[in-house]
Scaffold this motif. Structure first.
Motif, PDB file in Angstrom:
ATOM      1  N   TYR A 161       5.730   1.812   6.508  1.00 38.58           N
ATOM      2  CA  TYR A 161       4.872   2.287   5.419  1.00 38.58           C
ATOM      3  C   TYR A 161       4.894   1.331   4.242  1.00 38.58           C
ATOM      4  N   TRP A 162       6.075   0.820   3.924  1.00 43.10           N
ATOM      5  CA  TRP A 162       6.199  -0.052   2.753  1.00 43.10           C
ATOM      6  C   TRP A 162       5.961  -1.519   3.076  1.00 43.10           C
TER       7      TRP A 162
ATOM      8  N   MET B 196       2.219  -1.633  -2.259  1.00 38.53           N
ATOM      9  CA  MET B 196       1.702  -0.394  -2.838  1.00 38.53           C
ATOM     10  C   MET B 196       0.498  -0.658  -3.727  1.00 38.53           C
ATOM     11  N   ARG B 197       0.477  -1.815  -4.396  1.00 36.48           N
ATOM     12  CA  ARG B 197      -0.657  -2.135  -5.257  1.00 36.48           C
ATOM     13  C   ARG B 197      -1.957  -2.165  -4.448  1.00 36.48           C
ATOM     14  N   LYS B 198      -1.885  -2.741  -3.245  1.00 29.21           N
ATOM     15  CA  LYS B 198      -3.076  -2.816  -2.407  1.00 29.21           C
ATOM     16  C   LYS B 198      -3.505  -1.430  -1.941  1.00 29.21           C
ATOM     17  N   ARG B 199      -2.538  -0.569  -1.601  1.00 34.66           N
ATOM     18  CA  ARG B 199      -2.858   0.785  -1.181  1.00 34.66           C
ATOM     19  C   ARG B 199      -3.545   1.558  -2.307  1.00 34.66           C
TER      20      ARG B 199
END
Length: 448
Positions: free
Chosen positions: A211-212, A216-219
């Motif tokens: 998941y990581w 996270m910025r792109k998600r």
């Protein structure tokens, strides 16, 4: 009777780019026209025998289960949209008939493929077909499909499943298509995505790492973009962006004998694809930086990605200024080989990007739609309509059919002549080519 299982197929993130705005959605329509013998499906009055055609089409569609699926959005954009069975699927809503005898030419081929109609509705499977009577007594099976459904290689697999190697009698046994069911609520989509993530890893640590793995910025950016679609569409309407991004185009078509073209490619120490791409580079004016063309490269090796609908990347092929055809062929072959081997192409200085070119073989022997033999295949590819030139070649039997697309203000016929002369100058001089002259497509805003 037990309910069929849920069927949810998440769209890949890269494929989502093809539908993330009304502009992208419209630009990425692809098209094909199969010209076939009309006798089996024409009535005595010259009109199309609709029940007989629909019966054969239903049999062909059942060989393409993906054509029964539509997109369902994930709530709050938590995941990409998912392909799910269309519970209200009705074949007739995807079919149009035209009994008016039409001359198939570069000026009419887009219309025959269905591009005179509105864009494909996004609340049902993203395809439609159009049957048109031709002045030659043949029938044209024109079709549109959205690129989100599948790339060129996958699309050609659809044509192969639509057709058969031999004539298929009208009373041939029809296979029963079995599909799952769509979820009652879109909230099943993120639940399905979470389950698939857990199933793909054998430990909690593995799930956490997977998941990581993506920043996270792109998600967060993707999530925000999905939920801000209304703002993007307002901006498109407010600024008139569609007219600038989707300029009108026109096209030219021609055929050459494939064997002579293959011999010419071998003489230049390249493949037929290398020659076609090199010919596309020479279709436009040169540049002091050189000329670049995008080339789709499939990543289906062995069984890898065989089930993926879209599994290609675009390679930027470069030709130095004032390169002759042989030099361009060698340059294309070199860069494609580098990419296939996983090597970097950073050492090549980019030139003027003019468009893209590709070649797809369909079949060495004739194929049949039901009882009708397919005589010719024309492809209308998807792409950026702002490009100077786009070239798509199709090998069917002993013929290489080429479609050349360009912006309306550019001379597409001259470009097609240059491409044809590069492919098979001897046959062109001997009159062995069969050309359909270019014509403006007033109702067509993007190359399909």
């Amino acid at each position: 009777m037990s309910k069929p299982p849920l069927q949810i197929d998440l769209m890949r993130t890269l494929d989502e780019q093809n539908i993330n705005s009304s502009i992208a959605f419209e630009a990425m329509h692809t098209g094909a026209v199969l010209v076939m013998d009309g006798a089996p499906y024409l009535r005595a009055d010259g009109g199309i025998d609709r029940p007989k055609v629909l019966e054969q089409l239903a049999r062909a569609i059942d060989r393409v289960p993906e054509f029964h699926l539509k997109l369902m959005s994930s709530p709050l954009g938590l995941t990409t949209p998912a392909w799910v069975p269309d519970a209200n699927f009705a074949l007739e809503s995807h079919v149009t008939f035209d009994d008016t005898p039409t001359d198939l030419s570069a000026a009419t081929v887009a219309q025959v493929a269905g591009f005179g109609e509105a864009v494909l509705p996004d609340d049902r499977p993203l395809w439609d077909v159009r049957f048109t009577v031709l002045t030659t007594g043949q029938i044209a099976l024109g079709s549109r499909m959205h690129h989100a459904v599948g790339d060129g290689e996958w699309g050609f697999s659809v044509i192969r499943r639509f057709t058969t190697a031999q004539a298929e009698p009208a009373d041939a046994e029809r296979e029963v298509l079995t599909l799952g069911r769509a979820p009652a609520s879109s909230f099943a989509i993120p639940v399905h995505a979470a389950r698939e993530l857990v199933k793909s890893r054998d430990s909690v640590r593995g799930v956490w790492h997977e998941y990581w793995r993506k920043p996270m910025r792109k998600r967060v950016k993707r999530l925000a973009a999905r939920n801000a679609r209304f703002a993007k569409e307002y901006w498109i309407r407010r600024t008139g962006l569609r007219a600038r991004m989707l300029p009108r185009t026109h096209l030219a078509l021609f055929d050459v004998e494939v064997s002579s073209t293959v011999r010419r490619a071998a003489k230049l120490r390249g493949s037929l694809t290398d020659l076609l791409v090199a010919a596309a580079m020479g279709a436009v004016d040169d540049d002091d930086r050189g000329v670049d063309v995008l080339v789709p490269v499939s990543h289906r090796r062995g069984n890898a990605g065989v089930d993926a609908r879209n599994h290609v990347s675009m390679v930027r092929a470069h030709a130095e200024p004032e390169s002759d055809l042989k030099t361009r062929v060698a340059a294309v072959r070199s860069i494609v080989r580098k990419i296939v081997r996983g090597e970097s192409d950073d050492d090549i200085a980019p030139g003027r990007l003019v468009g893209y070119a590709t070649l797809m073989p369909l079949a060495e022997q004739p194929v049949w739609f039901g009882e009708a033999k397919v005589d010719r295949v024309v492809i209308l590819p998807a792409g950026d309509p702002r490009s100077e030139v786009s070239v798509f070649g199709t090998v069917y039997g002993d013929t290489l059919s080429v479609t050349v697309v360009s912006r309306l203000e550019l001379d597409v016929d001259a470009m097609a002549d240059r491409v044809r002369d590069a492919l098979a100058p001897a046959s062109a001089e001997a009159g062995a080519t069969s050309e359909m002259p270019g014509g403006n497509q007033a109702d067509r805003t993007s190359q399909a």
